[in-house]
Design an enzyme around this catalytic site. Structure first.
Site, PDB file in Angstrom:
ATOM      1  N   GLU A  99     119.354 -28.628  33.100  1.00  0.00           N
ATOM      2  CA  GLU A  99     119.657 -30.210  33.755  1.00  0.00           C
ATOM      3  C   GLU A  99     118.362 -30.452  34.684  1.00  0.00           C
ATOM      4  OE1 GLU A  99     123.532 -32.158  35.860  1.00  0.00           O
ATOM      5  OE2 GLU A  99     123.671 -30.035  35.118  1.00  0.00           O
ATOM      6  N   LYS A 140     123.140 -37.250  14.975  1.00  0.00           N
ATOM      7  CA  LYS A 140     122.855 -38.015  13.947  1.00  0.00           C
ATOM      8  C   LYS A 140     124.276 -38.675  13.621  1.00  0.00           C
ATOM      9  CE  LYS A 140     119.087 -35.550  11.696  1.00  0.00           C
ATOM     10  NZ  LYS A 140     118.753 -34.701  10.397  1.00  0.00           N
ATOM     11  N   ASP A 182     124.305 -34.456  28.159  1.00  0.00           N
ATOM     12  CA  ASP A 182     123.050 -35.072  28.617  1.00  0.00           C
ATOM     13  C   ASP A 182     122.710 -36.431  27.420  1.00  0.00           C
ATOM     14  OD1 ASP A 182     122.670 -33.148  26.922  1.00  0.00           O
ATOM     15  OD2 ASP A 182     120.443 -32.783  27.259  1.00  0.00           O
ATOM     16  N   THR A 188     122.233 -26.929  36.219  1.00  0.00           N
ATOM     17  CA  THR A 188     121.507 -25.729  35.536  1.00  0.00           C
ATOM     18  C   THR A 188     120.015 -26.100  35.528  1.00  0.00           C
ATOM     19  OG1 THR A 188     121.705 -27.069  33.441  1.00  0.00           O
ATOM     20  CG2 THR A 188     123.699 -25.726  34.091  1.00  0.00           C
ATOM     21  N   LYS A 189     119.093 -25.003  35.008  1.00  0.00           N
ATOM     22  CA  LYS A 189     117.592 -25.373  35.023  1.00  0.00           C
ATOM     23  C   LYS A 189     117.568 -26.359  33.689  1.00  0.00           C
ATOM     24  CE  LYS A 189     116.503 -20.372  36.310  1.00  0.00           C
ATOM     25  NZ  LYS A 189     116.197 -19.125  35.776  1.00  0.00           N
ATOM     26  N   ASP A 217     127.478 -29.299  21.673  1.00  0.00           N
ATOM     27  CA  ASP A 217     126.831 -29.930  20.406  1.00  0.00           C
ATOM     28  C   ASP A 217     126.878 -31.189  20.524  1.00  0.00           C
ATOM     29  OD1 ASP A 217     125.300 -30.342  18.325  1.00  0.00           O
ATOM     30  OD2 ASP A 217     125.482 -28.518  17.303  1.00  0.00           O
TER      31      ASP A 217
END
Length: 238
Positions: free
Chosen positions: A219, A147, A179, A216-217, A143
């Protein structure tokens, strides 16, 4: 590393939120996930306990142990375990549907080198993981708490890095991927000054995506949209 998980209080005597490896997200289990949890847990599940694990006892061999924190639905973890039968894999995830999905995929692939836990990773590290016993710790797409006021909630902080280092063997690697560029910068900033680590990157702070980390999908979609992904590997040197 008890300072990572013990309760802390502020000047007013109020409990300060302790570091955790997750935000609890309970979802509804599909029938397949529920049956996989029931049927596969005796062979592949590890229950939380206040005692150290013995990896040879867990896996029946002395192969290197790769541990992933927060494996989501487990697709990439299962693929890694399938592609590297010479290694043992442990996944920790608090989201039960994700654990169920991982067990379903592991069963479909007849994996014997994968174990899973459904518990907070920080508590697992403190109570169950033997010191200097891991070849690799993986933290992929945690995660980002994007912010600015939430940055303190990001799991990659010095106390967490030192908790991981304690469990890595000398020469073991802490592999992170994100990412979110700002989180990548945060990871590099924390890890570059964290005691006992060496950045494995030879050009800047980041490395190209290693072959062992599946694309990964999520990504792949990001690449099509022009989004970046940053990988970091830090080796325990002391």
């Amino acid at each position: 590393m008890t300072d990572v998980i013990k309760p802390e209080f502020n000047e007013d005597g109020k409990l300060v939120r302790k570091i955790r490896s997750f935000v609890r997200r309970e979802g509804r289990l599909t029938k397949g996930q529920e049956s996989a949890l029931t049927e596969c847990w005796p062979a592949m599940g590890l229950d939380f306990a206040e005692s150290r694990l013995d990896w040879k006892e867990v896996f029946g061999n002395d192969n290197p142990v790769v541990l992933e924190i927060g494996f989501g639905m487990g697709a990439s973890l299962v693929e890694m375990a399938k592609n590297a039968p010479e290694k043992n894999f442990v996944g920790i995830e608090v989201h039960r549907p994700g654990v169920g999905a991982c067990l379903m995929a592991a069963r479909e692939n007849n994996l014997t080198n994968l174990r899973v836990m459904c518990h907070d990773a920080v508590e697992v590290f403190a109570s169950m993981i033997p010191d200097s016993s891991l070849a690799t710790v993986q933290l992929f797409f945690p995660d980002p708490w994007h912010k600015k006021r939430h940055h303190k909630r990001r799991i990659v902080q010095d106390a967490f890095a030192q908790m991981v280092r304690e469990k890595l063997a000398i020469g073991g690697v802490f592999h992170m991927a994100t990412d979110w560029e700002n989180y990548a910068e945060h990871m590099a900033e924390v890890m570059n000054v964290s005691e006992g680590y060496k950045n494995q990157a030879t050009d800047g702070d980041y490395i190209p995506r290693p072959e062992e980390r599946p694309l990964t999908k999520f990504e792949q979609r990001g690449h099509r949209l022009g989004h970046g992904v940053w990988d970091l590997k830090f080796e325990r040197i002391a």
